[in-house]
Design a protein around this motif. Sequence first.
Motif, short mmCIF file in Angstrom:
data_model
loop_
_atom_site.label_atom_id
_atom_site.label_comp_id
_atom_site.label_asym_id
_atom_site.label_seq_id
_atom_site.Cartn_x
_atom_site.Cartn_y
_atom_site.Cartn_z
N ILE A 32 0.64 -1.33 0.04
CA ILE A 32 -0.15 0.00 0.31
C ILE A 32 0.85 1.31 0.19
N SER A 33 1.98 1.35 0.74
CA SER A 33 2.77 2.34 0.72
C SER A 33 3.56 2.43 -0.43
N TYR A 34 4.04 1.76 -1.14
CA TYR A 34 5.03 1.55 -2.31
C TYR A 34 3.83 2.39 -3.62
N PHE A 35 2.58 1.84 -3.34
CA PHE A 35 1.52 2.36 -4.37
C PHE A 35 1.77 4.00 -4.45
N PHE A 36 1.92 4.79 -3.19
CA PHE A 36 1.67 6.00 -3.22
C PHE A 36 3.09 6.71 -3.54
N LYS A 37 4.00 6.30 -2.86
CA LYS A 37 5.42 6.95 -3.07
C LYS A 37 6.43 5.68 -2.92
N ALA A 38 7.02 5.56 -4.22
CA ALA A 38 8.26 4.41 -4.32
C ALA A 38 9.18 4.80 -3.95
N ASP A 39 9.56 5.45 -2.76
CA ASP A 39 10.83 5.90 -2.14
C ASP A 39 11.11 4.78 -1.06
N PRO A 40 11.92 4.18 -1.11
CA PRO A 40 11.89 3.10 0.14
C PRO A 40 12.05 3.65 1.70
N HIS A 41 12.50 4.90 1.66
CA HIS A 41 12.49 5.45 3.03
C HIS A 41 11.06 5.95 3.21
N VAL A 42 10.45 6.59 2.44
CA VAL A 42 8.89 6.73 2.66
C VAL A 42 8.23 5.43 3.13
N VAL A 43 8.35 4.40 2.38
CA VAL A 43 7.66 3.37 2.53
C VAL A 43 8.02 2.62 3.88
N GLU A 44 9.20 2.71 4.39
CA GLU A 44 9.41 2.08 5.71
C GLU A 44 8.84 2.92 6.84
N TYR A 45 8.77 4.39 6.71
CA TYR A 45 8.07 4.97 7.74
C TYR A 45 6.55 4.70 7.64
N ALA A 46 5.98 4.58 6.27
CA ALA A 46 4.72 4.49 6.34
C ALA A 46 4.30 3.03 6.76
N THR A 47 4.90 2.12 6.32
CA THR A 47 4.72 0.84 7.12
C THR A 47 4.73 0.48 8.55
N LEU A 48 5.65 1.16 8.92
CA LEU A 48 5.85 1.34 10.54
C LEU A 48 4.35 1.87 10.96
N PHE A 49 4.07 3.12 10.37
CA PHE A 49 2.85 3.70 10.95
C PHE A 49 1.52 2.88 10.77
N LEU A 50 1.41 2.34 9.75
CA LEU A 50 0.27 1.46 9.38
C LEU A 50 0.19 0.25 10.36
N ARG A 51 1.11 -0.30 10.59
CA ARG A 51 1.14 -1.73 11.39
C ARG A 51 1.09 -1.61 12.66
N ALA A 69 4.10 8.82 17.15
CA ALA A 69 2.73 8.55 16.53
C ALA A 69 1.77 8.07 17.51
N MET A 70 2.21 7.49 18.38
CA MET A 70 1.30 6.53 19.59
C MET A 70 0.34 7.57 20.28
N SER A 71 0.58 8.83 19.90
CA SER A 71 -0.10 9.79 20.55
C SER A 71 -1.48 9.72 20.25
N TYR A 72 -1.68 9.38 18.82
CA TYR A 72 -3.08 9.19 18.17
C TYR A 72 -3.88 8.11 18.94
N PRO A 73 -3.40 6.75 18.99
CA PRO A 73 -4.07 5.72 19.90
C PRO A 73 -4.30 6.02 21.37
N ALA A 74 -3.36 7.11 21.97
CA ALA A 74 -3.49 7.06 23.29
C ALA A 74 -4.74 7.91 23.53
N GLY A 75 -4.86 9.08 22.72
CA GLY A 75 -6.12 9.96 22.74
C GLY A 75 -7.44 9.05 22.43
N TRP A 76 -7.31 8.22 21.53
CA TRP A 76 -8.53 7.42 21.16
C TRP A 76 -8.84 6.57 21.97
#
Length: 460
Positions: free
Chosen positions: A350-369, A428-435
């Motif tokens: 999913i991350s690669y679909f938006f931006k095929a930059d390995p560093h961007v994909v790495e961060y996006a995957t971390l956030f999503l999972r 990034a976990m500030s979001y789930p903590a607030g939820w």
Amino acid sequence: MSGFRLHSAKGKQDVDMTQGNILGHIIQFAFPLLLGNLFQQLYNMVDTWVLGQFVPGAAYSAVGTVTPVCNMLIGFFMGLSSGAGVVISQYYGAGQHDKVQHAVHTALLMTLILGVAFTGIGVFMIPYVLRMMNMTSDMTDAATTYLTIYFSGILGLMLYNIGAGILRAVGDSKRPFYFLVVCAVLNSVLDLLFVLFFRMGVAGVAVATILAQSISAVLVIVTLLRSNSCIKLRFRKLKIHWSMLKKIFLVGIPAALQMTITSFSNVFVQSYIIHFGEACAGGWTTYSKVDQLLFLPMQSVSLAATTFVGQNLGKNQPERARRGVNISLLVAAASTCILMVPVMLFAPQISYFFKADPHVVEYATLFLRWLTPFYVLCCVNQVFVGALRGSGNSKAPMIITLCSFVGFRQLYLYLMANHICNEILPIAMSYPAGWLLCSAIMLLYYKMVPFGKNRLINDT
């Protein structure tokens, strides 16, 4: 019903939710709304995808990062329009169709006035807000171009949303869906035309967005003009009915403040993310687009709960309204869980679909999972917020959400960044903590407060 001369109080697309199968009403209302919101998000995602694939430089990160800036004004208006929807649904449920007319024309004239004001306010605040976000010069240039065009065409988005809200208040969620399908296709075609053919870059994406939104506004206004029910629009009847505006503000102002302040708070969250670099900001942009998709089922069901509660309390049926809320919560949780699994499994793809930059994909995957499993918590606060607003009570949801999403989240971020662990995942976990905090408090409040005491209308 003296003074009401329309051919029919109820149009063929309107749905009376005060009788019949509750689950059927919730699903039949929420499903077209879900599809419509899906198409709306898809054309927003096409904007981001086009930038990520065809526009070099910082455009992808910049435009994705300024979403909270757009939401500051749009959120305020959406809060006000939710107040109009609640008032209309309660009067519609009670059968007071002359009052529905007053609410419709008051809401539309209010939108026209605010549209002019928001255009000026939005363009004026751009440099000040972007400065707070600590963007690089490249990101600032791209963001300024996008936001200037976006706010210049904000009236179209506002007219669509108030018109669609009026239709939904009387149970019609199908036609707003049809209009969004048309506009999603149009936006996608214009994106590719302006960016690939005319080489307009960020400006092309912004122009495509406001043109699509303007078409959606025209479609919904024409629908109201041609209606034969109590929501029919007549330009000569556009007037502020002050007693009706007071009722709209009673529900709408707390919701508006909640959405605006939360979005403003998220501007500061973005500054924490940008601190970790452009690749991290790009990964957060990707995550944010998927985040919007994950929210769709619960937001659609929440709006269904608002209309269901509004109509049933309008007819003084609090127990049926409460049963509708419980069923809405189950539907929202089940549909959200179904979406969560593929997102976690296919996060890199999913991350690669938006931006095929390995560093961007790495961060996006971390956030999503890491963040996706917590979305089931949001079903609680989203559905109960919708239900409470439908009852006419938007002050309590405002206080609870602001304490959780603004006060607690900002305190969490400050302590984490400055005293505990200044790393991206804990930030990034500030979001789930607030939820989690918001859902817990919202559940307690909902269980403790009698349902229906905030009914807005009179029985006479």
